[in-house]
Design a protein around this motif. Structure first.
Motif, mmCIF file in Angstrom:
data_model
loop_
_atom_site.group_PDB
_atom_site.id
_atom_site.type_symbol
_atom_site.label_atom_id
_atom_site.label_comp_id
_atom_site.label_asym_id
_atom_site.label_seq_id
_atom_site.Cartn_x
_atom_site.Cartn_y
_atom_site.Cartn_z
ATOM 1 N N HIS A 1 -4.586 3.080 -9.077
ATOM 2 C CA HIS A 1 -4.325 4.516 -8.966
ATOM 3 C C HIS A 1 -5.677 5.164 -8.657
ATOM 4 C CE1 HIS A 1 -0.702 3.369 -11.147
ATOM 5 N NE2 HIS A 1 -0.172 4.541 -10.852
ATOM 6 N N LYS B 1 -3.050 9.221 -8.641
ATOM 7 C CA LYS B 1 -2.000 8.862 -7.667
ATOM 8 C C LYS B 1 -1.961 7.348 -7.459
ATOM 9 C CE LYS B 1 -1.456 13.247 -6.886
ATOM 10 N NZ LYS B 1 -0.740 13.785 -8.066
ATOM 11 N N LYS B 2 -0.757 6.809 -7.321
ATOM 12 C CA LYS B 2 -0.601 5.380 -6.996
ATOM 13 C C LYS B 2 -1.245 5.092 -5.646
ATOM 14 C CE LYS B 2 1.916 2.376 -8.374
ATOM 15 N NZ LYS B 2 3.277 2.006 -8.089
ATOM 16 N N SER B 3 -2.054 4.076 -5.596
ATOM 17 C CA SER B 3 -2.675 3.699 -4.325
ATOM 18 C C SER B 3 -2.047 2.427 -3.769
ATOM 19 C CB SER B 3 -4.181 3.494 -4.517
ATOM 20 O OG SER B 3 -4.746 2.902 -3.377
ATOM 21 N N ILE C 1 0.828 -1.215 0.000
ATOM 22 C CA ILE C 1 0.000 0.000 0.000
ATOM 23 C C ILE C 1 0.855 1.255 0.000
ATOM 24 C CG2 ILE C 1 -1.688 1.332 1.349
ATOM 25 C CD1 ILE C 1 -2.789 -1.360 2.349
ATOM 26 N N THR C 2 0.607 2.149 -0.953
ATOM 27 C CA THR C 2 1.244 3.464 -0.973
ATOM 28 C C THR C 2 0.327 4.471 -0.285
ATOM 29 O OG1 THR C 2 2.251 2.901 -3.091
ATOM 30 C CG2 THR C 2 2.262 5.231 -2.465
ATOM 31 N N ASP C 3 -0.942 4.432 -0.642
ATOM 32 C CA ASP C 3 -1.916 5.398 -0.153
ATOM 33 C C ASP C 3 -3.297 4.811 -0.414
ATOM 34 O OD1 ASP C 3 -3.311 7.599 0.629
ATOM 35 O OD2 ASP C 3 -2.756 8.851 -1.090
ATOM 36 N N LYS C 4 -4.030 4.578 0.664
ATOM 37 C CA LYS C 4 -5.333 3.915 0.488
ATOM 38 C C LYS C 4 -6.436 4.775 1.090
ATOM 39 C CE LYS C 4 -7.550 -0.564 1.448
ATOM 40 N NZ LYS C 4 -7.535 -1.694 2.378
ATOM 41 N N PRO C 5 -6.794 5.858 0.396
ATOM 42 C CA PRO C 5 -7.793 6.780 0.953
ATOM 43 C C PRO C 5 -9.191 6.177 0.927
ATOM 44 C CG PRO C 5 -7.311 7.376 -1.310
ATOM 45 C CD PRO C 5 -6.404 6.228 -0.970
#
Lengths: 254, 254, 254, 254
Positions: free
Chosen positions: D74, D44-46, D8-12
């Protein structure tokens, strides 16, 4: 329901060790190189991995003794203040995609338990034609690793971005999965025709490894194999259908 | 999610027993030999192994009665102070590498529970041409086993070290996996063309087994099959495309 | 890691019910017969089985609406003091041997929960040539079931013992696995060329089923399909390469 | 024993988001479209999904850096009061039926965790011939979704009931499995020859998506690719064996 059994002969705790992979592949380059290293460095058997991801078969060895297909670790304790090495070799890679993943994950787990912090995978880069002076091409998990390999003589093609290049099998997967486990690594690919077992390409890889590992490697036995294959290849060049008639002979050069 | 079900008819505890495998394979040699042994020794049905590693199919038997594909154990209690025997046979081997491993592991587990301490696997050694006097070649898990087989007339080729020789399927795997479980064993491979079911090759294997097991085996029924196949083969030798035209007939000889 | 999901519409408890299988197969005979039965008996949707053993695809239905590939149960409550029926159909069988086993095991489990005590599977018996008056051949799990089928007009070949005959896929596996679970059953195989979807063969099976189930089946719609295929086949008989040119049209007859 | 790891890079947590799938497939249409969207919307990469259901290989990126084969999310936060979007892309789909199911189930699970309520899958509809003005065909999980797609210009063929039409792979499976999880969705299929990567077909899909998502998409970069492929195709039209000679070049257009 997968079968996996580890048969341990000697599983020492090594320090900051390198795993060097040489499983069968294109031109058998990686396996030739690692088998040579195990011989000349007199590396010790560490463990055997038996798995249902490998072919359901046994090998018949000298004297008629059977051994079940496996992947093996040999280790080399480096006395001269250099990094210890674990060599990975075997007669086969995992048989399908699940099998490849399962075996590589287990190999990385075992390697980490024994103190491995870096992975170097060896393989052939198939050109589809005989090459007189094979280069050693590279790929790596980080820029610092790329630079380290470049310094040792590994070449990196400039236009790889467009080319959909990839590494299939254990040589790629160990690096890709290793990185997820915090291990950096690189792959050395010796150019080869892809038609026959290629000791010349293996020899080029070993020349690079000498510099990379700051280790002295006696290449004389491999030089003999290079000459032998060279003689056969020259002979074949005069025949109409060379591969069919003598593939078997060339395969003996392992 | 694998399916495995053992249907037990009679699972006696045997003493120092031998498992003899005769599943389908090259020339159907192993299956022919073991089916013959089950008949002439009047071995008793012990158990059936049903598994999703076998083909998803049923056989239609006499009278239209269906039976699900399986592997079977029959056992023979040896009254004359010799070792008891379990015979393994079936219509199919496991369908893929995972299936082969899963089935062989289960077979070894069941065999050990019943008192098996040694495994003899039977198979064909395909030569790609008709052979008049088939030899029986061997491989084994230990030097003492090699010597035991040699004494009974099994031949071991001298140059196997170079030849990448191997045994594929249950005949190899049962020995390789059995050894990991502490069972010694050997494989008897009857030379055969590989084109047709070969009772002659099976007969040679049984001659060896007579000595190996110190057991009397009535070979008359098998001799009839040998003659029948011999007659068909001679007839075929006069035809232009023999295998295409009569493969079906020859397959009837099981 | 297998995916399996049962989507239940209506899962009644039936009494002494029969499961009738009609999944796709040779000549689509079984599916044609069961689809016809579901229609003319106005059988009710019971449940859908979704599974990773089926192909990873969706069907596009009328109006562009998507439905995930599945196997389905429809049920028919028999008012006239006869046994209730569950019909099994779908667009595909399980994709490989593990998938076939997994699906059939689940189908038998669900059928037993709903009160099934007997299984009748329907299929085609491929002859490789057009047959004018297709017979219905049979196989069954017990002698009493064989006799019941014979009485309804099913034929049993006398020489099946030698012929290595078998039934591959769900039509065989449901019977073989069902028997392990205490369910008796039989298979009705309509002779068919195997080249095209064959309503004539399906019609013969339904004639048998009428007697077997003591049920009235309106065959008029199927008779129309038989005529349609007959006309196409006659037309094709005059063409040089019939199958290539009109396979598509014939497939529309489902 | 399956391997699955989510990096996980970013999981909003998104609101009422749409998942748009563009994995490789016929004409690479879906991947071309989604890659373009990720670029022009600066998504953005997620997260990355690594799985043994994907091929056992690594890609060599610019500078010789290796990356393990994966599927990626993304995300695009839509500021203009429209729905947020998650883009799914990758170099490969799952390798077999189990792998396809396993990956799609995980993708849907992750998408739901991030707030996805609708799925749009993109793909090519292979015609086997060059098409000048590709249409965008559709299929959907509900009538209201069909109507929504029609309003945006997607075409639905009238006679789909008879045609055994289906959608194979992730584009179909995500919709079929998504519906079992309560997600509605639709598939946009751009007509394409199926012979080469087809930016023209991808462009048509993006024109539809502009209306469907009420979003402005800069198509200039894709227009350049369309021109480039158009030029190559015209050139090829004059050659005798066009595909063999230049398939490689056309594949560069991703």
């Amino acid at each position: 329901m997968s079968f996996l059994e580890i048969s341990i002969t000697d599983k020492p705790k090594l320090n900051n060790a390198i795993l060097i992979e040489g499983l069968p592949g294109i031109g058998n380059v990686g396996k030739l190189a690692v088998s040579h290293l195990i011989n000349v460095l007199n590396a010790k058997k560490s463990l055997e991995i038996y798995s249902s991801s490998l072919p359901p078969q046994v090998k018949i060895n000298k004297g008629g003794i059977i051994s079940l297909t496996n992947n093996e670790f040999h280790y080399y304790k480096n006395s001269s203040n250099q990094r210890d090495i674990i060599f990975l070799t075997g007669e086969h890679q995992g048989l399908d995609h699940e099998g490849q993943y399962n075996l590589c994950i287990k190999i990385i787990e075992l390697a980490k338990e024994m103190g491995v912090t870096e992975i170097i995978t060896l393989g052939g880069y198939g050109l589809g034609k005989i090459v007189d002076n094979p280069r050693v091409l590279g790929a790596a998990t980080s820029t610092s690793m790329v630079n380290k390999l470049k310094k040792a003589g590994v070449e990196f093609s400039e236009d790889q971005e467009d080319s959909n290049a990839g590494i299939i099998g254990a040589s790629g997967l160990l690096l890709g999965l290793g990185r997820l486990e915090g291990l950096e690594g690189g792959c050395l690919m010796g150019e080869t025709s892809g038609y026959i077992a290629d000791p010349k390409s293996a020899r080029e890889i070993l020349s690079i490894l000498q510099k990379l590992l700051s280790i002295e490697i006696d290449l004389s036995e491999l030089d003999e194999k290079v000459e032998k294959v060279g003689a056969i290849t020259k002979h074949l060049a005069g025949l109409s259908n060379p591969l069919e008639e003598s593939e078997a002979d060339i395969n003996y050069i392992e």
